[in-house]
Scaffold this motif. Structure first.
Motif, PDB file in Angstrom:
ATOM      1  N   ALA B  11       0.825  -1.208   0.000  1.00 56.14           N
ATOM      2  CA  ALA B  11       0.000   0.000   0.000  1.00 56.14           C
ATOM      3  C   ALA B  11       0.856   1.254   0.000  1.00 56.14           C
ATOM      4  O   ALA B  11       0.522   2.259  -0.619  1.00 56.14           O
ATOM      5  CB  ALA B  11      -0.908  -0.003   1.211  1.00 56.14           C
ATOM      6  N   VAL B  69      -3.711   2.571  -1.379  1.00 57.22           N
ATOM      7  CA  VAL B  69      -3.520   1.450  -2.310  1.00 57.22           C
ATOM      8  C   VAL B  69      -3.133   2.025  -3.665  1.00 57.22           C
ATOM      9  O   VAL B  69      -3.890   2.784  -4.259  1.00 57.22           O
ATOM     10  CB  VAL B  69      -4.805   0.606  -2.457  1.00 57.22           C
ATOM     11  N   ALA B 349     -13.021  -7.937  -8.851  1.00 59.40           N
ATOM     12  CA  ALA B 349     -13.390  -6.790  -8.011  1.00 59.40           C
ATOM     13  C   ALA B 349     -14.102  -5.724  -8.843  1.00 59.40           C
ATOM     14  O   ALA B 349     -15.073  -5.104  -8.386  1.00 59.40           O
ATOM     15  CB  ALA B 349     -12.148  -6.208  -7.346  1.00 59.40           C
ATOM     16  N   VAL B 391      -6.914   5.518  -2.681  1.00 59.24           N
ATOM     17  CA  VAL B 391      -6.496   4.718  -3.843  1.00 59.24           C
ATOM     18  C   VAL B 391      -5.939   5.658  -4.906  1.00 59.24           C
ATOM     19  O   VAL B 391      -6.427   6.783  -5.066  1.00 59.24           O
ATOM     20  CB  VAL B 391      -7.687   3.891  -4.401  1.00 59.24           C
ATOM     21  N   ALA B 419      -5.842  -9.278  -2.374  1.00 56.47           N
ATOM     22  CA  ALA B 419      -6.745  -8.686  -1.373  1.00 56.47           C
ATOM     23  C   ALA B 419      -6.691  -7.162  -1.425  1.00 56.47           C
ATOM     24  O   ALA B 419      -7.719  -6.482  -1.296  1.00 56.47           O
ATOM     25  CB  ALA B 419      -6.368  -9.179   0.020  1.00 56.47           C
ATOM     26  N   LEU B 420      -5.493  -6.637  -1.654  1.00 56.71           N
ATOM     27  CA  LEU B 420      -5.355  -5.189  -1.725  1.00 56.71           C
ATOM     28  C   LEU B 420      -5.941  -4.627  -3.017  1.00 56.71           C
ATOM     29  O   LEU B 420      -6.434  -3.495  -3.039  1.00 56.71           O
ATOM     30  CB  LEU B 420      -3.882  -4.804  -1.630  1.00 56.71           C
ATOM     31  N   ARG B 422      -8.562  -5.727  -4.365  1.00 60.85           N
ATOM     32  CA  ARG B 422      -9.988  -5.652  -4.045  1.00 60.85           C
ATOM     33  C   ARG B 422     -10.280  -4.398  -3.213  1.00 60.85           C
ATOM     34  O   ARG B 422     -11.227  -3.656  -3.519  1.00 60.85           O
ATOM     35  CB  ARG B 422     -10.379  -6.916  -3.280  1.00 60.85           C
ATOM     36  N   THR B 423      -9.457  -4.161  -2.217  1.00 65.67           N
ATOM     37  CA  THR B 423      -9.618  -2.960  -1.395  1.00 65.67           C
ATOM     38  C   THR B 423      -9.543  -1.697  -2.257  1.00 65.67           C
ATOM     39  O   THR B 423     -10.351  -0.771  -2.107  1.00 65.67           O
ATOM     40  CB  THR B 423      -8.516  -2.898  -0.316  1.00 65.67           C
ATOM     41  N   GLY B 424      -8.570  -1.680  -3.150  1.00 66.70           N
ATOM     42  CA  GLY B 424      -8.393  -0.504  -4.002  1.00 66.70           C
ATOM     43  C   GLY B 424      -9.622  -0.244  -4.856  1.00 66.70           C
ATOM     44  O   GLY B 424     -10.099   0.904  -4.959  1.00 66.70           O
ATOM     45  N   GLU B 426     -12.632  -1.294  -4.318  1.00 68.27           N
ATOM     46  CA  GLU B 426     -13.744  -0.946  -3.419  1.00 68.27           C
ATOM     47  C   GLU B 426     -13.702   0.547  -3.074  1.00 68.27           C
ATOM     48  O   GLU B 426     -14.742   1.190  -2.965  1.00 68.27           O
ATOM     49  CB  GLU B 426     -13.617  -1.797  -2.141  1.00 68.27           C
ATOM     50  N   ARG B 427     -12.498   1.076  -2.906  1.00 70.94           N
ATOM     51  CA  ARG B 427     -12.364   2.508  -2.610  1.00 70.94           C
ATOM     52  C   ARG B 427     -12.617   3.376  -3.836  1.00 70.94           C
ATOM     53  O   ARG B 427     -13.107   4.499  -3.734  1.00 70.94           O
ATOM     54  CB  ARG B 427     -10.953   2.800  -2.081  1.00 70.94           C
TER      55      ARG B 427
END
Lengths: 440, 440
Positions: B11, B69, B349, B391, B419-420, B422-424, B426-427
């Motif tokens: 990140a 991210v 994602a 992000v 996983a990151l 996906r987080t990115g 999502e943001r």
């Protein structure tokens, strides 16, 4: 991977690439590359025609034959570096910091190395360098390339010493720069001559952009610009709005360690300063730098980035570790003593063997001695006779923009042990003696 | 030396330099650099004005904040390299071959590495490469620079995909090249469009020198040029006397390992091919290459030498050892699986989170996915909103020569664990959703 054995095998040393360039350049006077019939010839840029080639490249192969003494290559003598320890350092960098070392880095170079480079420049006599204004480049060759790119349109003038570094000539001419010599003497550029040349060229309507100078132990002449001329030269350039491009790879290699102030020292806005680790550490890492006047830094940096994206990260980390954890100034003192011994050996051999009519410079540092033969002798054909006699040098035509034959030649003492220097000169002497006799 | 911890810390990964360039480029539309009052402004070359800068460089600092991210950086994921063993190899090279590794080398690169590069190119689908025609460069960025230098006068045209690699755009524009886009679709350049564009430009009296193309997993679009279009594109260029400049850094990273033939494969005289170890081994070594048509090789080689003198010797020896003694094809298979997993995670994602109206490419290899927002949305201001949301991406304007705002953006999956990614995404989703809502 073939590693030459230290010392004795230096005779079979390969010529450095700069030397090959020089040989190539020496052979190009008047020649034009043969045009092929391929339609792609029409695609070449105007500047491509300025990029020289020559049959002399063949000499490269010949000159690698064992037993030849090479006084041609301006290679530093790396045998005195602590190779085992450096290997261990390289291993630690990759094992412990490999994700940084092997990854892309910033286009300007690492902040750590830029900060350390300011310390190196302090040793060179520049006390006020800011890491923000340092751009790390792929050797200072690349820094010269970027300077030409940022400042020179086709036909623009770069003033330079005559003779000067062949690699810079090649780089500038690749940008269709009009390279113009300024007269000098055994103390470098003569301020009055510089002023006169500027007036002359400006009267012709030329746009003069840069003065390129190697003030300390010029390659090929070995000449050092007199300290008392330095400020005047900068002043003349400032007055004419010409930026000084000061190339100082050999500055720390003054034999007595008493260094004259760089032109940049008192003139931060008027001088773009180029430095290099090639002569004080390791040319194979290709790490040089530019210290750019603050008002020009962003332009210079972006242009540099457009050429190579970023300098090699691993190489920067290795240089950083070397500067942090090794006695790099001690190594420079070792080099000074080593090169002084070789220079002395070469000068003594010249005193002993050279025929009447040959003169040469007596450098106080650097790698090179510059010979002058009587007027009318072209040193270029002597290259082949030298090779037949078991010695190779670089003919003077390589280092000049003046058309026609040159009666000069360059001898490099940096990579050759004293006894072999003597052998080389002993072999060269009859070649020159014959040329002098034939010249009458 | 700060080394990011593997995985979790991605990140806080620094943006690659190429990414910064891209950000800078994205912010420059219409802006002119402020002219200072310094008289040295008059010394700048015409091309210097083409070298872009922007206030967006500030984003670089912001984007390095922890917790962000980064889907911006096209960095390879080096964590899977055997760093300890590579460190030991580096140590052995310097300890045992240091006099070669740290010394100047030949301008074309070592014969050993050029020979091995021919084996790498054989894996890429080029079976007849001759080491004589390989020139090793400081990354393929430098190979692009030399190509522009050798072939392009100011105003000459280079045709290219739109979008294309930001570094190439910067390099070409630094030579005052007129970069002209050719229309493509999800299968790359459309031959009919290429033919039409050539006719159009020639009718305007333009001199077209090169077609620059990244046929495999174009940066930024991820698009692969359809195999059935490839020969036709070369034929069209040959007929118009346009040299193809094929840039293939990602070719071996096709996820399924079934590689299409490079344009160069059957067309040795018509294609100048660029390769790189940056994506399949280590970008921090800055080792790329050009495979040059035999009739152009000498020109290209001499121009390359005038820029950097020689590529770094140590780096070449390290790559040679890696190719000789490591399972480099096995490492590429590891990369393929790794990048495929990440690409899949990113696409899943996007499927899950992206609002209606956003579309994207589904690459079969490489590092990038290219998003298209509804017409009328400028992705550039969204960059700042993305950073606020945690992000960062690269706005599409970076990669195009088309003036005005762009409704595209690039997401890089290469350096970020699933996983990151996906987080990115999502943001990112609400930022894009809001822009779409505001656009109505």
């Amino acid at each position: 991977m073939n590693t030459p054995a230290p010392g004795a095998n230096a005779a079979a040393e390969t010529l450095s690439e700069e030397t090959v360039d020089a040989l190539v350049r020496a052979g190009t006077s008047g020649e034009q590359p043969a045009k092929g019939a391929h339609p792609h010839e029409a695609l070449l840029s105007a500047r491509a025609a300025n990029i020289k080639q020559s049959a002399v490249r063949d000499v490269f192969e010949i000159s690698m034959q064992p037993g030849l003494v090479s006084l041609a290559g301006g290679n530093p003598y790396l045998q005195s570096l602590p190779l085992d320890r450096l290997g261990a350092t390289a291993a630690a960098i990759i094992a412990e910091h490999g994700l940084e070392a092997l990854q892309y880095g910033g286009g300007q170079g690492t902040l750590e190395l830029r900060t350390q480079i300011c310390e190196v420049m302090a040793a060179e006599g520049i006390m006020d360098a800011d890491p923000e204004n340092v751009v790390i480049t792929a050797g200072s060759q690349s820094a010269q390339d970027v300077a030409a790119k940022v400042f020179c349109d086709p036909g623009d003038v770069i003033l330079l010493e005559d003779p000067t570094y062949v690699g810079a000539l090649n780089t500038f001419e690749a940008y269709e720069v009009d390279v113009q010599p300024v007269a000098g003497d055994e103390h470098g550029i003569i301020p009055e001559q510089l002023r006169a040349r500027i007036n002359e060229l400006q009267a012709e309507g030329k746009r003069i952009k840069l003065l390129y100078t190697i003030p300390n132990f010029n390659n090929p002449s070995g000449v050092m610009l007199a300290p008392e001329r330095r400020q005047e030269i900068v002043d003349i350039c400032r007055e004419a709005n010409i930026l000084v491009l000061e190339d100082n790879p050999y500055g720390l290699l003054k034999f007595d360690g008493v260094l004259p102030e760089p032109l940049r020292a008192a003139n931060p806005d008027d001088v773009l300063y180029l430095g290099s680790f090639s002569k004080i550490f390791a040319p194979g890492l290709r790490i040089g730098w530019a210290l750019v006047p603050a008002h020009l830094k962003q332009r210079y940096y972006l242009a540099s980035e457009a050429v190579t994206l970023c300098p090699p990260t691993f190489n920067q980390l290795l240089v950083s570790d070397y500067l942090n954890n090794y006695d790099w100034m001690g190594q420079i003192r070792t080099y000074r003593a080593l090169y002084q011994e070789r220079c002395t050996a070469l000068l003594e051999a010249l005193d002993e063997f050279m025929p009447e009519g040959v003169t040469w410079t007596r450098p106080e540092g650097g790698f090179f001695v510059w010979l002058t033969l009587p007027t009318g002798i072209d040193s270029y054909p002597l290259l082949y006779q030298g090779i037949d006699a078991g010695v190779v040098f670089v003919p003077g035509a390589a280092f000049t923009v003046t058309e026609g034959p040159s009666n000069k030649l360059r001898l490099a003492f940096s990579a050759v042990p004293p006894a072999l220097l003597r052998t080389g000169v002993e072999r060269l002497a009859p070649v020159l003696a014959k040329a002098i006799a034939d010249n009458f």
